[in-house]
Design a protein around this motif. Sequence first.
Motif, mmCIF file in Angstrom:
data_model
loop_
_atom_site.group_PDB
_atom_site.id
_atom_site.type_symbol
_atom_site.label_atom_id
_atom_site.label_comp_id
_atom_site.label_asym_id
_atom_site.label_seq_id
_atom_site.Cartn_x
_atom_site.Cartn_y
_atom_site.Cartn_z
ATOM 1 N N THR A 292 -1.575 34.159 7.252
ATOM 2 C CA THR A 292 -2.345 33.932 8.477
ATOM 3 C C THR A 292 -3.835 33.752 8.221
ATOM 4 O OG1 THR A 292 -2.633 36.297 8.819
ATOM 5 C CG2 THR A 292 -0.723 35.258 9.875
ATOM 6 N N GLY A 293 -4.266 33.792 6.972
ATOM 7 C CA GLY A 293 -5.674 33.630 6.681
ATOM 8 C C GLY A 293 -6.455 34.913 6.774
ATOM 9 N N TRP A 294 -5.781 36.045 6.939
ATOM 10 C CA TRP A 294 -6.432 37.355 7.046
ATOM 11 C C TRP A 294 -6.874 37.753 5.652
ATOM 12 C CZ3 TRP A 294 -7.254 40.053 11.483
ATOM 13 C CH2 TRP A 294 -7.665 41.368 11.356
ATOM 14 N N THR A 295 -8.143 38.080 5.466
ATOM 15 C CA THR A 295 -8.619 38.377 4.124
ATOM 16 C C THR A 295 -8.949 39.841 3.901
ATOM 17 O OG1 THR A 295 -10.853 37.783 4.797
ATOM 18 C CG2 THR A 295 -9.522 36.066 3.750
ATOM 19 N N ALA A 296 -9.357 40.564 4.913
ATOM 20 C CA ALA A 296 -9.718 41.970 4.733
ATOM 21 C C ALA A 296 -8.485 42.848 4.946
ATOM 22 C CB ALA A 296 -10.795 42.368 5.739
ATOM 23 N N THR A 297 -8.401 43.931 4.198
ATOM 24 C CA THR A 297 -7.310 44.878 4.407
ATOM 25 C C THR A 297 -7.623 45.733 5.623
ATOM 26 O OG1 THR A 297 -8.291 46.641 3.094
ATOM 27 C CG2 THR A 297 -6.927 45.021 1.909
ATOM 28 N N PRO A 298 -6.607 46.358 6.233
ATOM 29 C CA PRO A 298 -6.884 47.247 7.368
ATOM 30 C C PRO A 298 -7.877 48.352 7.012
ATOM 31 C CG PRO A 298 -4.553 46.735 7.290
ATOM 32 C CD PRO A 298 -5.178 46.166 6.032
ATOM 33 N N ASN A 299 -7.791 48.900 5.790
ATOM 34 C CA ASN A 299 -8.744 49.942 5.403
ATOM 35 C C ASN A 299 -10.162 49.394 5.323
ATOM 36 O OD1 ASN A 299 -7.022 52.136 5.300
ATOM 37 N ND2 ASN A 299 -6.434 51.724 3.189
ATOM 38 N N GLU A 300 -10.320 48.173 4.801
ATOM 39 C CA GLU A 300 -11.644 47.572 4.736
ATOM 40 C C GLU A 300 -12.209 47.367 6.133
ATOM 41 O OE1 GLU A 300 -11.042 44.973 0.650
ATOM 42 O OE2 GLU A 300 -10.535 44.106 2.575
ATOM 43 N N LEU A 301 -11.383 46.862 7.052
ATOM 44 C CA LEU A 301 -11.845 46.661 8.423
ATOM 45 C C LEU A 301 -12.170 47.990 9.085
ATOM 46 C CD1 LEU A 301 -9.412 43.908 9.689
ATOM 47 C CD2 LEU A 301 -11.831 43.685 9.189
ATOM 48 N N GLY A 302 -11.319 48.968 8.848
ATOM 49 C CA GLY A 302 -11.556 50.285 9.440
ATOM 50 C C GLY A 302 -12.865 50.894 8.965
ATOM 51 N N ASN A 303 -13.152 50.743 7.689
ATOM 52 C CA ASN A 303 -14.404 51.279 7.153
ATOM 53 C C ASN A 303 -15.609 50.599 7.774
ATOM 54 O OD1 ASN A 303 -12.996 53.026 5.518
ATOM 55 N ND2 ASN A 303 -13.074 51.680 3.739
ATOM 56 N N VAL A 304 -15.541 49.294 7.943
ATOM 57 C CA VAL A 304 -16.663 48.554 8.519
ATOM 58 C C VAL A 304 -16.894 48.956 9.968
ATOM 59 C CG1 VAL A 304 -17.386 46.248 9.248
ATOM 60 C CG2 VAL A 304 -16.462 46.598 6.969
ATOM 61 N N ALA A 305 -15.784 49.102 10.724
ATOM 62 C CA ALA A 305 -15.912 49.398 12.150
ATOM 63 C C ALA A 305 -15.921 50.888 12.455
ATOM 64 C CB ALA A 305 -14.768 48.728 12.910
ATOM 65 N N GLY A 306 -15.830 51.729 11.425
ATOM 66 C CA GLY A 306 -15.775 53.162 11.660
ATOM 67 C C GLY A 306 -14.434 53.594 12.211
ATOM 68 N N LEU A 307 -13.414 52.776 11.992
ATOM 69 C CA LEU A 307 -12.087 53.054 12.501
ATOM 70 C C LEU A 307 -11.197 53.516 11.353
ATOM 71 C CD1 LEU A 307 -11.671 49.879 14.697
ATOM 72 C CD2 LEU A 307 -12.441 52.128 15.412
ATOM 73 N N PRO A 308 -10.131 54.284 11.650
ATOM 74 C CA PRO A 308 -9.243 54.716 10.583
ATOM 75 C C PRO A 308 -8.479 53.528 10.034
ATOM 76 C CG PRO A 308 -8.300 55.272 12.709
ATOM 77 C CD PRO A 308 -9.682 54.723 12.961
ATOM 78 N N GLY A 309 -8.262 53.486 8.741
ATOM 79 C CA GLY A 309 -7.450 52.449 8.136
ATOM 80 C C GLY A 309 -5.994 52.715 8.398
ATOM 81 N N LYS A 310 -5.185 51.697 8.191
ATOM 82 C CA LYS A 310 -3.733 51.853 8.379
ATOM 83 C C LYS A 310 -3.058 51.964 7.043
ATOM 84 C CE LYS A 310 -2.403 50.047 12.660
ATOM 85 N NZ LYS A 310 -1.520 49.193 13.361
ATOM 86 N N HIS B 55 -18.074 58.463 13.935
ATOM 87 C CA HIS B 55 -17.876 59.706 13.186
ATOM 88 C C HIS B 55 -17.135 60.770 13.982
ATOM 89 C CE1 HIS B 55 -20.492 57.932 10.242
ATOM 90 N NE2 HIS B 55 -21.403 57.732 11.175
ATOM 91 N N ASP B 56 -16.702 60.441 15.192
ATOM 92 C CA ASP B 56 -16.038 61.401 16.070
ATOM 93 C C ASP B 56 -14.536 61.419 15.780
ATOM 94 O OD1 ASP B 56 -15.007 62.943 18.139
ATOM 95 O OD2 ASP B 56 -16.322 62.061 19.658
ATOM 96 N N VAL B 57 -14.064 62.493 15.138
ATOM 97 C CA VAL B 57 -12.647 62.588 14.766
ATOM 98 C C VAL B 57 -11.754 62.733 16.000
ATOM 99 C CG1 VAL B 57 -13.080 63.469 12.452
ATOM 100 C CG2 VAL B 57 -12.834 65.074 14.353
ATOM 101 N N GLU B 58 -12.292 63.203 17.110
ATOM 102 C CA GLU B 58 -11.493 63.334 18.327
ATOM 103 C C GLU B 58 -11.116 61.973 18.921
ATOM 104 O OE1 GLU B 58 -13.240 66.018 21.140
ATOM 105 O OE2 GLU B 58 -13.546 67.565 19.623
ATOM 106 N N LEU B 59 -11.763 60.914 18.473
ATOM 107 C CA LEU B 59 -11.468 59.571 18.959
ATOM 108 C C LEU B 59 -10.479 58.829 18.059
ATOM 109 C CD1 LEU B 59 -15.017 58.376 20.087
ATOM 110 C CD2 LEU B 59 -13.089 59.020 21.541
ATOM 111 N N ALA B 60 -9.808 59.536 17.157
ATOM 112 C CA ALA B 60 -8.921 58.884 16.191
ATOM 113 C C ALA B 60 -7.862 58.025 16.875
ATOM 114 C CB ALA B 60 -8.277 59.922 15.277
ATOM 115 N N ASP B 61 -7.211 58.546 17.908
ATOM 116 C CA ASP B 61 -6.180 57.768 18.592
ATOM 117 C C ASP B 61 -6.777 56.548 19.285
ATOM 118 O OD1 ASP B 61 -4.147 59.455 17.769
ATOM 119 O OD2 ASP B 61 -4.170 60.639 19.619
ATOM 120 N N ALA B 62 -7.922 56.716 19.938
ATOM 121 C CA ALA B 62 -8.585 55.590 20.603
ATOM 122 C C ALA B 62 -9.018 54.539 19.586
ATOM 123 C CB ALA B 62 -9.784 56.078 21.414
ATOM 124 N N LYS B 63 -9.492 54.986 18.422
ATOM 125 C CA LYS B 63 -9.896 54.046 17.372
ATOM 126 C C LYS B 63 -8.696 53.256 16.871
ATOM 127 C CE LYS B 63 -13.719 56.914 15.750
ATOM 128 N NZ LYS B 63 -14.209 57.749 14.647
#
Length: 183
Positions: free
Chosen positions: A165-183, A109-117
């Motif tokens: 490549t067999g990738w099934t989740a979208t970047p936004n879905e992965l970002g939501n799960v990991a607390g990371l920003p989506g692309k 939930h730390d917005v200051e970590l956006a670049d690191a995320k």
Amino acid sequence: MPGTSSMTPSGVASIEALGLRGTLFLAALLAAQLRRIPVAPTRRSTLLVLDALRDLALIQVPWPADRWQIRPDAEVTPIEDLQWAFAWSTHERRHLLPVLEDQLGDMAHDVELADAKLELWDELALCAYSQAFDHAPPERLTNTGSYVDQIRQALNHGQSGRRQTGWTATPNELGNVAGLPGK
């Protein structure tokens, strides 16, 4: 990082000083030991995780040797069969995983970590695509340039790249799960 206040002569001084990547990697290693699961998607990415933790002086590894001959405190990753030993003198290993998981929850939930995320998301996506390309038929890998270029192209290719490549989740879905920003 040597020479900064977040490092002690033997490594990182506190959990907060681990940063997002160090916290996630140490939690992944400890969770893998506890749950008997892979540390990372591939052996190569597990070696990168262990190497990053070694660089932070959180663990020791027998490299360049394959194994220690005698090391009573050595542990072995359950799936990859890689030896390591906990070396972080400021924290007791036995109670560390729940603390790391709490820290990751706070970091989500730390917005200051956006670049690191975003950097971490890119690194994790690269590992996932690397795994997919490791298992792809050679004819699918010859048309688009270097290995890294192929991964970047797949990352930028949207749905068709994920399907290839067999990738099934979208970047936004992965970002939501990991607390990371989506692309």
